[in-house]
Design a protein around this motif. Structure first.
Motif, PDB file in Angstrom:
ATOM      1  N   GLU A  57       7.000 -12.748  12.802  1.00 38.99           N
ATOM      2  CA  GLU A  57       7.028 -11.549  12.083  1.00 38.99           C
ATOM      3  C   GLU A  57       8.953 -11.307  12.147  1.00 38.99           C
ATOM      4  O   GLU A  57       9.812 -12.058  12.425  1.00 38.99           O
ATOM      5  CB  GLU A  57       7.197 -10.543  13.069  1.00 38.99           C
TER       6      GLU A  57
ATOM      7  N   THR B 261       5.462  -0.168   8.740  1.00 32.67           N
ATOM      8  CA  THR B 261       4.578   0.848   8.298  1.00 32.67           C
ATOM      9  C   THR B 261       4.115   1.098   9.813  1.00 32.67           C
ATOM     10  O   THR B 261       4.174   2.058   9.934  1.00 32.67           O
ATOM     11  CB  THR B 261       3.293   0.180   7.386  1.00 32.67           C
ATOM     12  N   SER B 262       3.631  -0.100  10.589  1.00 29.09           N
ATOM     13  CA  SER B 262       3.136   1.013  11.572  1.00 29.09           C
ATOM     14  C   SER B 262       4.038   1.754  12.682  1.00 29.09           C
ATOM     15  O   SER B 262       3.642   2.684  13.342  1.00 29.09           O
ATOM     16  CB  SER B 262       2.758  -0.568  12.740  1.00 29.09           C
TER      17      SER B 262
ATOM     18  N   ASN C 258      -3.260   9.305  13.364  1.00 33.45           N
ATOM     19  CA  ASN C 258      -4.906  10.067  13.258  1.00 33.45           C
ATOM     20  C   ASN C 258      -5.556   8.706  13.472  1.00 33.45           C
ATOM     21  O   ASN C 258      -5.026   7.626  12.485  1.00 33.45           O
ATOM     22  CB  ASN C 258      -4.706  10.747  11.692  1.00 33.45           C
TER      23      ASN C 258
ATOM     24  N   ALA D  54       7.554 -16.684   7.699  1.00 30.35           N
ATOM     25  CA  ALA D  54       6.689 -17.458   6.758  1.00 30.35           C
ATOM     26  C   ALA D  54       7.412 -17.666   5.861  1.00 30.35           C
ATOM     27  O   ALA D  54       7.217 -16.513   4.760  1.00 30.35           O
ATOM     28  CB  ALA D  54       4.872 -16.788   6.975  1.00 30.35           C
TER      29      ALA D  54
ATOM     30  N   GLU E   2      -4.015   0.704   3.989  1.00 26.34           N
ATOM     31  CA  GLU E   2      -3.900   2.064   2.698  1.00 26.34           C
ATOM     32  C   GLU E   2      -3.451   2.789   4.594  1.00 26.34           C
ATOM     33  O   GLU E   2      -3.188   2.717   5.311  1.00 26.34           O
ATOM     34  CB  GLU E   2      -4.475   2.223   2.116  1.00 26.34           C
ATOM     35  N   GLY E   3      -4.227   4.288   4.550  1.00 27.63           N
ATOM     36  CA  GLY E   3      -4.171   5.363   4.950  1.00 27.63           C
ATOM     37  C   GLY E   3      -4.577   5.302   6.640  1.00 27.63           C
ATOM     38  O   GLY E   3      -5.129   6.121   7.289  1.00 27.63           O
ATOM     39  N   ALA E   4      -5.406   3.989   6.872  1.00 24.53           N
ATOM     40  CA  ALA E   4      -5.745   3.859   7.767  1.00 24.53           C
ATOM     41  C   ALA E   4      -5.924   3.310   8.883  1.00 24.53           C
ATOM     42  O   ALA E   4      -6.095   2.951   9.654  1.00 24.53           O
ATOM     43  CB  ALA E   4      -7.628   3.937   7.469  1.00 24.53           C
ATOM     44  N   GLY E   5      -4.694   1.898   8.703  1.00 27.21           N
ATOM     45  CA  GLY E   5      -4.920   0.956   9.402  1.00 27.21           C
ATOM     46  C   GLY E   5      -4.623   1.250  11.207  1.00 27.21           C
ATOM     47  O   GLY E   5      -4.858   0.686  11.748  1.00 27.21           O
ATOM     48  N   ILE E   6      -3.724   2.505  11.243  1.00 30.81           N
ATOM     49  CA  ILE E   6      -3.933   3.065  12.573  1.00 30.81           C
ATOM     50  C   ILE E   6      -5.085   2.717  13.347  1.00 30.81           C
ATOM     51  O   ILE E   6      -5.639   2.365  14.216  1.00 30.81           O
ATOM     52  CB  ILE E   6      -3.006   3.861  12.733  1.00 30.81           C
ATOM     53  N   GLY E   7      -6.012   3.715  12.750  1.00 30.08           N
ATOM     54  CA  GLY E   7      -6.921   3.542  13.253  1.00 30.08           C
ATOM     55  C   GLY E   7      -8.056   2.267  13.063  1.00 30.08           C
ATOM     56  O   GLY E   7      -9.337   2.233  14.167  1.00 30.08           O
TER      57      GLY E   7
END
Ligand SMILES: Cc1cc2nc3c(=O)[nH]c(=O)nc-3n(C[C@H](O)[C@H](O)[C@H](O)COP(=O)(O)OP(=O)(O)OC[C@H]3O[C@@H](n4cnc5c(N)ncnc54)[C@H](O)[C@@H]3O)c2cc1C
Length: 393
Positions: A30, A38-39, A45, A176, A347-352
């Motif tokens: 990291e 972004t996390s 959601n 990296a 995109e907007g769904a990486g947590i899910g």
């Protein structure tokens, strides 16, 4: 098998955890601090409701089956001393705010039902029973009991803690910088400012920065940042009980338009704050918060919950969604460069999608049969071909 994962956000953490639990030796690099990307800049959601039939919905449905399992595993592994990840299947209520919007919302729900999503149409009275403080001027609604919520920062930290317990290493402040190739041209490791690390596989999980991470390793990858902003109210007694959003959010999610789009997505957190999202805009990595965007979010939220006009906003924040031109994440081996793998572009769904992504990648890497067909997410899929150039020497 030794694996280097580039990126310590939720996707890198979920991937490291899945790989380490299968017995692979994992190092996560990291460049800043874990969960600094972004996390930590979005909401939590876990939505089926905003996805139409297709590959992303299949991946979401798979993730949805994994969430309660992973939640229970983490509680068991990390014990009561670790903060709760606040996983809650509270359900979603999607509403239309115009007469013209009602039928498309109900038609969309019917296509989702045919694809296995639980979606109950609601008349106004039924919607108000679920959400008594909702604006009674709404024109229709749909209840999605499978929608859920998680606290994304704590979830990422929990995945990291769990991955470490299974033997994974996380190096912070360790970017990296470039790839190491063998004489045959295969990728066999990564250089950082302080070391050369060798591995059988390198996974790019660098979120919206995956394009530059890939370039550093010698391959183009069309991940772009898609800016989003969120308002947070002060804490209040719970008056919003589901994820509630305006049906026009679905078209904003699916659009490739670079211009500003806002739509209301509203939920209460366990602590009692209300999160009001969200905007979408392609303006590069410009991180400035814009009053005009925040104003639009607030105005649209009042259309759904007029009582919010009496509440104060405590803060606002934003992040960059890792946008892909064909609206699908990239999960799998890169056909251009042996040794390179991807887990990015959510995109907007990486947590899910995080827990499914980790599981799918671990299946693919270990030669296990994936729970769902992974071809649609492969970097080799036809819809990505126009964006993938040749490998640089
Ligand atoms: C406003 C907003 C709202 C959102 N709401 C939701 C939501 O409700 N539900 C949902 O599912 N998703 C949501 N998202 C999307 C979600 O946040 C992202 O899809 C997800 O966080 C991406 O995770 P990631 O691990 O891929 O990226 P990140 O969390 O950005 O992690 C990538 C990491 O890679 C590191 N990195 C980059 N380059 C290098 C390098 N060369 N070497 C080492 N490390 C490197 C970065 O420092 C970063 O920490 C939202 C996003 C935004 C902006």
């Amino acid at each position: 098998m030794n694996v280097i994962v580039i990126g310590g956000g939720i996707i890198g953490a979920a991937t490291a955890r899945s790989l380490a639990r299968r017995g692979l030796s994992v190092v996560v690099l990291e460049r800043g601090r874990n969960v600094g990307g972004t996390s930590s800049g979005g909401e939590g959601n876990l939505l089926l409701s905003d996805k139409g039939p297709g590959d992303e919905l299949r991946l979401t449905q798979y993730s949805s089956t994994l969430w309660p399992i992973v939640d229970a595993e983490l509680r068991d592994e990390l014990g009561p001393g670790f903060p709760s990840v606040e996983f809650e299947r509270k359900g979603g209520v999607v509403v239309s705010t115009t007469a013209a919007g009602a039928q498309p919302l109900l038609d969309f729900a019917a296509t989702q039902r045919a694809a296995g999503v639980v979606a109950h149409p609601l008349d106004v009275a039924a919607a108000l029973e679920l959400e008594p403080h909702l604006n009674p001027a709404i024109t229709a609604g749909v209840h999605y009991p499978e929608d859920a919520q998680v606290q994304p920062v704590i979830m990422t930290e929990a995945l990291i803690a769990s991955a470490k317990r299974s033997g994974a290493w996380f190096f912070e402040n360790e970017p990296a910088l470039s790839g190491i190739r063998n004489p045959a041209g295969d990728l066999v490791g990564v250089r950082t400012p302080t070391r050369a690390l060798y591995a059988d596989a390198v996974v790019i999980a660098a979120g919206p920065w995956s394009g530059s991470a890939a370039e550093a390793l010698g391959v183009p990858l069309p991940v772009k940042p898609r800016r989003g902003m969120v308002l947070v109210t002060s804490r209040m007694p719970h008056r919003i009980f589901h994820k509630v959003y305006d049906g026009d959010y679905v078209s904003a999610v699916g659009s490739s338009d670079a211009a500003l789009q806002t739509s209301s997505v509203i939920e209460t957190t366990a602590a009692g704050t209300v999160l009001i999202g969200s905007s979408r805009q392609q303006i590069g990595f410009d991180s400035r918060l814009t009053v005009a965007v925040l104003r639009e979010l607030a105005q649209k939220a009042l259309r759904l919950f007029p009582f919010l006009s009496e509440m104060s906003v405590m803060r606002s924040y934003g992040g960059f969604r890792p946008f892909m031109p064909d609206h699908l994440p990239v999960i799998g081996a890169d056909p251009r460069l042996s040794g390179l793998w991807h887990a990015t572009g959510h995109e907007g769904a990486g947590i899910g999608l995080s827990v499914a992504t980790g599981a799918l990648l671990a299946d693919l890497m270990t030669g296990a049969t994936p729970a769902i067909d992974a071809a649609a997410f492969s970097p080799a899929r036809p819809s990505l071909a126009p964006y993938l150039g040749a490998v640089a020497a």
